[in-house]
Design a protein around this motif. Sequence first.
Motif, short mmCIF file in Angstrom:
data_model
loop_
_atom_site.label_atom_id
_atom_site.label_comp_id
_atom_site.label_asym_id
_atom_site.label_seq_id
_atom_site.Cartn_x
_atom_site.Cartn_y
_atom_site.Cartn_z
N HIS A 80 0.83 -1.20 0.00
CA HIS A 80 0.00 0.00 0.00
C HIS A 80 0.86 1.25 0.00
CE1 HIS A 80 -3.66 -2.16 0.44
NE2 HIS A 80 -3.25 -2.78 1.53
N SER A 81 0.21 2.37 -0.26
CA SER A 81 0.89 3.66 -0.17
C SER A 81 1.50 3.82 1.22
CB SER A 81 -0.15 4.75 -0.44
OG SER A 81 0.48 5.98 -0.44
N GLY A 82 2.76 4.20 1.26
CA GLY A 82 3.43 4.41 2.54
C GLY A 82 4.05 3.15 3.12
N ALA A 83 3.96 2.04 2.39
CA ALA A 83 4.49 0.76 2.91
C ALA A 83 6.02 0.72 2.92
CB ALA A 83 3.96 -0.40 2.06
N LYS A 86 7.96 1.16 -0.28
CA LYS A 86 8.51 0.75 -1.59
C LYS A 86 9.56 1.75 -2.09
CE LYS A 86 4.41 0.85 -3.59
NZ LYS A 86 3.58 1.35 -2.48
N SER A 87 9.16 3.02 -2.10
CA SER A 87 10.11 4.03 -2.63
C SER A 87 11.34 4.10 -1.75
CB SER A 87 9.46 5.41 -2.69
OG SER A 87 8.33 5.37 -3.51
N THR A 88 11.15 3.93 -0.45
CA THR A 88 12.30 3.98 0.45
C THR A 88 13.27 2.85 0.10
OG1 THR A 88 10.98 4.97 2.20
CG2 THR A 88 13.00 3.84 2.87
N LEU A 89 12.75 1.65 -0.13
CA LEU A 89 13.62 0.52 -0.49
C LEU A 89 14.39 0.84 -1.77
CD1 LEU A 89 12.66 -3.19 -0.08
CD2 LEU A 89 13.89 -2.45 -2.10
N1 LIG Z 1 11.99 11.93 3.09
C1 LIG Z 1 11.15 11.45 4.03
N2 LIG Z 1 11.12 11.98 5.27
C2 LIG Z 1 10.31 11.48 6.22
N3 LIG Z 1 9.46 10.46 6.03
C3 LIG Z 1 9.42 9.90 4.81
C4 LIG Z 1 10.26 10.36 3.74
N4 LIG Z 1 10.02 9.60 2.65
C5 LIG Z 1 9.07 8.71 3.02
N5 LIG Z 1 8.71 8.90 4.31
C6 LIG Z 1 7.74 8.10 5.07
O1 LIG Z 1 8.18 6.75 5.09
C7 LIG Z 1 7.10 5.84 4.91
C8 LIG Z 1 7.32 4.99 3.67
O2 LIG Z 1 7.24 5.84 2.52
P1 LIG Z 1 7.55 5.36 1.03
O3 LIG Z 1 7.49 6.58 0.17
O4 LIG Z 1 8.77 4.56 1.02
O5 LIG Z 1 6.30 4.41 0.75
P2 LIG Z 1 5.72 3.85 -0.63
O6 LIG Z 1 5.34 2.45 -0.36
O7 LIG Z 1 6.68 4.11 -1.72
O8 LIG Z 1 4.43 4.75 -0.84
P3 LIG Z 1 3.76 5.27 -2.23
O9 LIG Z 1 3.21 4.07 -2.92
O10 LIG Z 1 2.69 6.21 -1.74
O11 LIG Z 1 4.86 5.97 -2.99
C9 LIG Z 1 5.85 6.70 4.85
O12 LIG Z 1 5.29 6.76 6.14
C10 LIG Z 1 6.36 8.05 4.41
O13 LIG Z 1 5.54 9.09 4.90
#
Ligand SMILES: Nc1ncnc2c1ncn2[C@@H]1O[C@H](COP(=O)(O)OP(=O)(O)OP(=O)(O)O)[C@@H](O)[C@H]1O
Length: 227
Positions: A36-39, A41-44
């Motif tokens: 899901h959004s916020g899981a 993925k982008s961080t990985l």
């Molecule tokens: N630069 C940042 N500073 C602080 N918190 C962050 C930052 N980037 C992401 N987060 C937080 O880390 C968590 C994971 O975010 P991430 O963007 O990795 O999720 P995601 O699965 O890629 O979501 P989406 O599908 O919406 O892109 C979320 O709670 C987000 O708010």
Amino acid sequence: MIQFDNVNKRYESGQDALGRVSLEIERAEMVFLTGHSGAGKSTLLKLLTAIERPTRGNVIVGGQNLNRLRNSQIPYYRRNLGIVFQNHQLLFDRSVFDNVALPLSVSGCSKREVGRRVRAALDKVGLLHKENQNPIVLSGGEQQRVGIARAVVNKPAVLVADEPTGNLDPKLSEEIMRLFRDFNAVGTTVLIASHDLELIARMRQRVLTLQQGQLIYDGYPSREPAY
Ligand SMILES: Nc1ncnc2c1ncn2[C@@H]1O[C@H](COP(=O)(O)OP(=O)(O)OP(=O)(O)O)[C@@H](O)[C@H]1O
């Protein structure tokens, strides 16, 4: 090829984005990352592309531990990666050819070699005939294909894509996925973050699922029997 070993990521805000994630992706594998959004993925993907560094744990790519990478070495490390973004980040003040040539401008290739490589990449995505156009006149699917050509022009060992079909209709999305599969078929390791579960299921590849920063699934869902 890619190894995450007990990786934690806490942003400076105190937000925990990944917790104790361990995984391994072999050379020439094609893997989807979902959740899901916020899981997380982008961080990985940001850890893999050395845009962010882990708070704890190790990310090892091609035998190289990214924790030991000095900031000055990061551009060299990234030359082995092709990165595709959802909004493709093309420059609209220059031609398709020049957009695809961008990653080569730092590599010291001769003009002739640049031309050869750019045309080979454009040929692979079926856009050789549009090399002189401005990307602004291309359709969304074509723009994404230019983004993919730019990502592969350096012949990277690893191709990473963050929601590459996010703005595309199902038919175009499938075309884009077929392109990724073609690159995978010739030995490129491919990791694609996507929340399009239907599309992922049709691709019949390995899936990693994140939930609140934890890896909760690693397998081949489409190979399991339906109930
Ligand atoms: N630069 C940042 N500073 C602080 N918190 C962050 C930052 N980037 C992401 N987060 C937080 O880390 C968590 C994971 O975010 P991430 O963007 O990795 O999720 P995601 O699965 O890629 O979501 P989406 O599908 O919406 O892109 C979320 O709670 C987000 O708010």
